[in-house]
Design an enzyme around this catalytic site. Sequence first.
Site, mmCIF file in Angstrom:
data_model
loop_
_atom_site.group_PDB
_atom_site.id
_atom_site.type_symbol
_atom_site.label_atom_id
_atom_site.label_comp_id
_atom_site.label_asym_id
_atom_site.label_seq_id
_atom_site.Cartn_x
_atom_site.Cartn_y
_atom_site.Cartn_z
ATOM 1 N N SER A 197 -11.696 13.337 7.106
ATOM 2 C CA SER A 197 -13.143 13.190 7.278
ATOM 3 C C SER A 197 -13.747 14.363 8.041
ATOM 4 O O SER A 197 -13.061 15.054 8.799
ATOM 5 C CB SER A 197 -13.468 11.915 8.055
ATOM 6 O OG SER A 197 -12.960 10.793 7.394
HETATM 7 N N1 SAH Z 1 -8.085 8.964 8.771
HETATM 8 C C1 SAH Z 1 -7.587 10.018 7.914
HETATM 9 C C2 SAH Z 1 -8.398 10.222 6.659
HETATM 10 C C3 SAH Z 1 -8.153 9.140 5.748
HETATM 11 S S1 SAH Z 1 -8.502 9.385 4.049
HETATM 12 C C4 SAH Z 1 -7.436 11.323 8.659
HETATM 13 O O1 SAH Z 1 -7.778 11.389 9.838
HETATM 14 O O2 SAH Z 1 -6.943 12.265 8.052
HETATM 15 C C5 SAH Z 1 -8.154 7.722 3.594
HETATM 16 C C6 SAH Z 1 -6.706 7.377 3.534
HETATM 17 O O3 SAH Z 1 -6.598 5.977 3.284
HETATM 18 C C7 SAH Z 1 -5.978 8.059 2.384
HETATM 19 O O4 SAH Z 1 -4.901 8.790 2.886
HETATM 20 C C8 SAH Z 1 -5.533 6.900 1.511
HETATM 21 O O5 SAH Z 1 -4.278 7.126 0.890
HETATM 22 C C9 SAH Z 1 -5.452 5.758 2.505
HETATM 23 N N2 SAH Z 1 -5.521 4.417 1.931
HETATM 24 C C10 SAH Z 1 -6.228 3.984 0.868
HETATM 25 N N3 SAH Z 1 -6.021 2.671 0.663
HETATM 26 C C11 SAH Z 1 -5.143 2.250 1.632
HETATM 27 C C12 SAH Z 1 -4.533 0.982 1.954
HETATM 28 N N4 SAH Z 1 -4.767 -0.109 1.228
HETATM 29 N N5 SAH Z 1 -3.712 0.941 3.017
HETATM 30 C C13 SAH Z 1 -3.452 2.050 3.758
HETATM 31 N N6 SAH Z 1 -3.984 3.266 3.496
HETATM 32 C C14 SAH Z 1 -4.820 3.362 2.449
#
Ligand code: SAH
Length: 245
Positions: free
Chosen positions: A93
């Site tokens: 993000s």
């Molecule tokens: N917080 C992260 C950015 C996250 S992007 C950072 O600081 O880099 C969103 C992430 O959520 C992605 O990596 C995606 O694979 C994950 N995601 C999506 N659905 C999910 C689920 N059901 N459980 C866990 N992770 C999930």
Amino acid sequence: MRTVLVSALAMISLTQAPPSDAQDDRAQARARMVVEIAAMARETGGETGRPRFGDAVMAAMGKVQRHRFVPFAQEAFAYDNRPLPIGDGQTISQPYIVALMTDLLDPKPSDTVLEVGTGSGYQAAVLAELVAKVYTIEIVEPLGKRAAKVLGELGYRNVEVRVGDGYGGWREAAPFDSIIVTAAPAAVPQSLIDQLKPGGRMVIPVGGLFEVQQLLLVEKQRDGSATTRRTLPVRFVPLTRGSGK
Ligand code: SAH
């Protein structure tokens, strides 16, 4: 003897100068990023209710080495105030959004926090600077493993990374003082509200695939009911469902 000494000193300065210059450059870039975050917080304060983020949150933003969490090809942009690709079709993000979400959680040093969507591990590191313990769960295995490795290398001992589906939270570690979800479901999962302590807070982007997502602040009341407040329209990757295997 003198020549040997001089060349030894020259070697030391040759080997040491470049990294410390790079560190200075990065520290300056982080300081500029923090100034931009503060300006954006002021501009959006009417909508978010947070025109100024807490000092501890800003200090954490100024400290965490975001360049370590992005792919090598993105390192030059690590301290730009924008999202970046982290591989596997996912993104880290925008720093302002990381700071806003962190601030909305009202993190306290004794807190235990759950993050759903570890991604690069950057948001988990920011939280780890502020609270006692961070549990973070990622559904894409290579991302979860890479994040755990970087967090370990940077010395974050209070973060536990799990690979799996975070839709149902992390039952064994619940209840949490706060929960941060960094991928968007169509509606707030009741399973996550259940894993909040009474008085706990959750920050979560919500919206269907073709809808504008809203970043919500959910507060769990003493009686177990939840109140929800909208903050900003946002764009996150969808919260997927699966076994996480
Ligand atoms: N917080 C992260 C950015 C996250 S992007 C950072 O600081 O880099 C969103 C992430 O959520 C992605 O990596 C995606 O694979 C994950 N995601 C999506 N659905 C999910 C689920 N059901 N459980 C866990 N992770 C999930």
